[in-house]
Design an enzyme around this catalytic site. Structure first.
Site, short mmCIF file in Angstrom:
data_model
loop_
_atom_site.label_atom_id
_atom_site.label_comp_id
_atom_site.label_asym_id
_atom_site.label_seq_id
_atom_site.Cartn_x
_atom_site.Cartn_y
_atom_site.Cartn_z
N GLY A 138 47.06 47.09 -31.53
CA GLY A 138 47.43 48.07 -32.53
C GLY A 138 47.61 49.43 -31.89
O GLY A 138 47.93 49.53 -30.70
N SER A 139 47.38 50.46 -32.67
CA SER A 139 47.67 51.82 -32.21
C SER A 139 46.56 52.34 -31.29
O SER A 139 45.40 51.88 -31.36
CB SER A 139 47.80 52.74 -33.42
OG SER A 139 46.59 52.78 -34.11
N THR A 140 46.89 53.31 -30.48
CA THR A 140 45.92 53.89 -29.56
C THR A 140 44.77 54.58 -30.30
O THR A 140 43.60 54.38 -29.93
CB THR A 140 46.63 54.82 -28.57
OG1 THR A 140 47.56 54.02 -27.83
CG2 THR A 140 45.65 55.48 -27.61
N GLU A 167 45.02 45.99 -26.71
CA GLU A 167 46.44 46.10 -26.38
C GLU A 167 47.01 47.17 -27.30
O GLU A 167 47.12 46.96 -28.51
CB GLU A 167 47.16 44.76 -26.63
CG GLU A 167 46.66 43.62 -25.77
CD GLU A 167 47.05 43.73 -24.30
OE1 GLU A 167 47.77 44.68 -23.93
OE2 GLU A 167 46.61 42.86 -23.53
N GLY A 218 42.49 51.91 -31.55
CA GLY A 218 41.90 51.27 -30.36
C GLY A 218 40.76 52.08 -29.79
O GLY A 218 39.71 51.55 -29.41
N LYS A 225 41.52 39.20 -38.76
CA LYS A 225 41.96 40.16 -39.77
C LYS A 225 43.40 40.57 -39.47
O LYS A 225 43.66 41.29 -38.50
CB LYS A 225 41.10 41.43 -39.79
CG LYS A 225 41.48 42.32 -40.97
CD LYS A 225 41.18 43.79 -40.76
CE LYS A 225 42.39 44.67 -40.62
NZ LYS A 225 43.42 44.64 -41.66
N CYS A 277 55.73 47.00 -28.61
CA CYS A 277 54.95 47.96 -27.83
C CYS A 277 55.49 48.19 -26.42
O CYS A 277 55.40 49.28 -25.90
CB CYS A 277 53.50 47.49 -27.77
SG CYS A 277 53.35 45.78 -27.27
N GLU A 312 54.96 57.61 -28.85
CA GLU A 312 55.52 56.32 -29.27
C GLU A 312 56.13 56.47 -30.66
O GLU A 312 55.47 56.91 -31.59
CB GLU A 312 54.41 55.27 -29.30
CG GLU A 312 54.92 53.90 -29.69
CD GLU A 312 53.84 52.85 -29.61
OE1 GLU A 312 52.77 53.04 -30.21
OE2 GLU A 312 54.06 51.83 -28.93
P1 NAP Z 1 47.00 50.06 -36.39
O1 NAP Z 1 47.12 51.01 -37.49
O2 NAP Z 1 46.21 50.44 -35.20
O3 NAP Z 1 46.42 48.73 -37.02
C1 NAP Z 1 46.21 47.56 -36.27
C2 NAP Z 1 45.19 46.71 -36.98
O4 NAP Z 1 43.93 47.37 -37.00
C3 NAP Z 1 45.52 46.42 -38.42
O5 NAP Z 1 45.05 45.13 -38.75
C4 NAP Z 1 44.73 47.49 -39.16
O6 NAP Z 1 44.44 47.16 -40.50
C5 NAP Z 1 43.46 47.49 -38.34
N1 NAP Z 1 42.68 48.71 -38.45
C6 NAP Z 1 43.06 49.92 -38.93
N2 NAP Z 1 42.03 50.80 -38.82
C7 NAP Z 1 41.00 50.13 -38.26
C8 NAP Z 1 39.68 50.50 -37.87
N3 NAP Z 1 39.20 51.74 -38.01
N4 NAP Z 1 38.89 49.55 -37.30
C9 NAP Z 1 39.34 48.30 -37.11
N5 NAP Z 1 40.58 47.90 -37.47
C10 NAP Z 1 41.40 48.80 -38.02
O7 NAP Z 1 48.42 49.63 -35.81
P2 NAP Z 1 49.66 49.15 -36.66
O8 NAP Z 1 50.10 50.35 -37.43
O9 NAP Z 1 49.39 47.91 -37.38
O10 NAP Z 1 50.67 48.73 -35.49
C11 NAP Z 1 51.47 49.64 -34.75
C12 NAP Z 1 50.82 50.02 -33.42
O11 NAP Z 1 50.40 48.87 -32.69
C13 NAP Z 1 51.75 50.73 -32.50
O12 NAP Z 1 51.13 51.88 -31.99
C14 NAP Z 1 52.01 49.75 -31.36
O13 NAP Z 1 52.28 50.29 -30.13
C15 NAP Z 1 50.77 48.98 -31.32
N6 NAP Z 1 51.05 47.67 -30.74
C16 NAP Z 1 50.60 47.38 -29.48
C17 NAP Z 1 50.87 46.15 -28.91
C18 NAP Z 1 50.38 45.77 -27.54
O14 NAP Z 1 50.30 44.59 -27.25
N7 NAP Z 1 50.03 46.70 -26.68
C19 NAP Z 1 51.58 45.21 -29.62
C20 NAP Z 1 52.03 45.55 -30.90
C21 NAP Z 1 51.73 46.78 -31.45
P3 NAP Z 1 45.36 47.72 -41.70
O15 NAP Z 1 46.75 47.24 -41.43
O16 NAP Z 1 44.74 47.08 -42.87
O17 NAP Z 1 45.26 49.21 -41.66
#
Ligand code: NAP
Ligand code: MG
Length: 499
Positions: free
Chosen positions: A248-250, A270, A253, A196, A304, A403
């Site tokens: 994705g976001s904490t 991650e 996660g 996804k 990140c 962040e």
């Molecule tokens: P996000 O809002 O957490 O979304 C990540 C993914 O999860 C997207 O595909 C999102 O779908 C999906 N998602 C959202 N709500 C969900 C739920 N309740 N259950 C399962 N999946 C769900 O993060 P983002 O806004 O895309 O990315 C930014 C964040 O990612 C930042 O905080 C960044 O630090 C973190 N990040 C971490 C790393 C690492 O390796 N540590 C790398 C890159 C980014 P939708 O887009 O359809 O909402």
């Protein structure tokens, strides 16, 4: 700002990749894709129905076992039964097919999230390199691991089985790399997957599916389904899923970890970061300037692990501010399709608003913007935020703790190395960090005091042969390296008489 010519094979699509073919969605909703450089919608994808989700998971299960049973492995014809060397051969072919699609991947990625082509033009080559690295680990799966009983009476053979069908959920900042970081080890382990992508970036990853098809990866091994966050939640909890890998976001996660905890389902997370560049008094500022953007501001600050907090020794404080300010101010911001562009727009309107909110918060809390700040972007459209450097930041400010995920650097003053280490560790996160010093021994001596999963000495970059693992609010488990492959394997200990 004229957008340069782009190769965009996918725009408005109606399908998901299920069981080896693009299949028409049965869902009703659609997700629009916006070019962050212009603010214009240029593509859209379907939102999957529950039936689409069930079909994708069922296809992955059949491909895993080779039949409808999830138990019998005897004489199976599933992906899990394919010899690791043969899986490696197919994964290497996949790498070559991805490379052939480099331009389409780059341009689609840039149109989805505004990452400059200087970044996305390397996405296919990097993906291919990740696939080849994990293919090179095939011998790790073939080598028998025999451990004698301590009393010598018998021995145990430790076997490795693929964990099963995996849900791979990716964010929007590196839509290719962060899928391939999961897909490559999953494939080599013998797992099948349902991917996804994030809603802003659902299209570039389709080129990976096309490449897999061309490479001869069997039907059902890799499935791609698009939908909103609630769809991700349903995927995580689907009874046919055996493991979840998420970047994705904490907060998201944490909710995935809670669901996986209830289900006792293995999960790799991650998550976010708030890493520090610890600058020692002997720093070579010219050398630091050369790697500053890559290590501290990569991808318009949407990476990140970058060290967005710069910890400056009091005796070099003003000099360091001048260097950082000049380096950031000189980096061109503009059309992400222009190869000279260093800073693009924020990936989404929502992210632009978040970043602007943090800039206002920094000013309100007394930080001093030495470039950028709460100012017009200079562009008449798109989601641009002027890259901003804050001096006089103190560790308790929101911009020092949370962040931001945008082009904002915070410079903090320290008076002793102990204080610098204390500031570096004083966030909820534990992902990256960089130490800048002319003395490699002095830098290395500080490493064990930093409570993070990775540390760079004089630069920061990720190496897919080494584990990338966040501590604390930055995640659980590791990606990359042999550790990243192990995350897709289950052990089975076979006790037997010594023959
Ligand atoms: P996000 O809002 O957490 O979304 C990540 C993914 O999860 C997207 O595909 C999102 O779908 C999906 N998602 C959202 N709500 C969900 C739920 N309740 N259950 C399962 N999946 C769900 O993060 P983002 O806004 O895309 O990315 C930014 C964040 O990612 C930042 O905080 C960044 O630090 C973190 N990040 C971490 C790393 C690492 O390796 N540590 C790398 C890159 C980014 P939708 O887009 O359809 O909402
Ligand atoms: Mg989000």
């Amino acid at each position: 700002m004229a957008l340069l010519q782009a190769t965009l094979p996918y725009t408005h699509t109606d399908d998901h990749f299920i069981d080896g073919a693009w299949q028409r969605s049965t869902g009703v909703g659609r997700t629009e894709v916006t070019n962050p450089a212009t603010g214009e919608v240029w593509a859209s994808v379907p939102q999957a129905s529950v039936a689409d989700l069930d079909a994708a998971v069922a296809a992955a299960r059949r491909a895993f076992t080779g039949n409808d049973s999830s138990i019998s492995n005897a004489g199976g014809s599933g992906w899990r039964d394919v010899a690791p060397a043969e899986r490696a051969r197919l994964v290497r072919r996949l790498a070559s097919e991805v490379e052939k699609r480099s331009e389409a991947i780059s341009h689609t990625n840039t149109w989805e999230n505004g990452s400059p082509v200087s970044e996305t033009s390397k996405a296919a080559a990097n993906a291919a390199s990740i696939f080849r690295y994990f293919a090179s680990l095939a011998p790790m799966l073939e080598r028998p691991d025999i451990r004698p009983f301590p009393d010598g009476s018998a021995e145990t053979m430790v076997r490795l089985d693929p964990v099963g069908v995996c849900a791979l959920i990716a964010p929007w900042n590196f839509p290719i790399n962060l899928v391939v970081a999961k897909l490559a080890p999953a494939l080599m382990a013998g797992c099948t997957v349902v991917i996804k992508p994030a809603s802003p970036t659902p299209l570039s990853v389709r080129l990976i599916l096309d490449a897999a098809d061309a490479a001869g990866i069997p039907a059902g091994v890799i499935n791609l389904v698009t939908g909103p966050g609630s769809f991700g939640d349903a995927l995580v909890k689907h009874p046919g899923i055996n493991k979840v890998a998420f970047t994705g976001s904490t907060p998201v996660g944490r909710s995935i970890a809670a669901a996986c905890g209830t289900l006792l389902r293995p999960v790799t997370l991650e998550l976010g970061g708030k890493s520090s560049a610890l600058v020692l008094p002997d720093v070579d500022l010219e050398a630091m300037s050369e790697v500053l953007i890559r290590s501290c501001m990569r991808n318009t600050g949407q990476t990140c692990y970058i060290s967005t907090r710069i910890l400056a020794p009091a005796e070099r404080y003003d000099e360091l501010i001048d260097m950082v300010t000049a380096t950031i101010a000189a980096a061109p911001q503009g059309d992400p399709m222009d190869p000279a562009t260093v800073f693009g727009p924020s990936a989404t309107r929502a992210q632009e608003q978040v970043v602007r909110g943090y800039i206002r918060s920094g000013l309100a809390e007394g930080a001093r913007a030495t470039t950028g700040g709460d100012v017009p972007s200079g562009f008449d459209r798109g989601f641009f935020v002027k890259p901003t450097v804050f001096a006089d930041v103190t560790p308790g400010m929101r911009i020092a703790q949370e962040e931001i995920f945008g082009p904002v650097l915070s410079i903090m003053r320290y008076s002793s190395v102990d204080e610098a280490v204390q500031i570096a560790n004083n966030t909820p996160f534990g992902l990256g960090g960089t130490i800048f010093s002319e003395d490699p021994d002095a830098a290395f001596a500080l490493v064990p005091r930093l409570d993070t999963g990775s540390v760079g000495l004089g630069f920061f970059a990720s190496n897919h042969a080494a584990p990338f693992a966040g501590r604390h609010d930055s995640g659980l488990g590791a990606e990359f390296g042999p550790e990243g492959l192990r995350a897709y394997l289950s052990v089975q200990s076979v006790h037997r008489r010594i023959r």
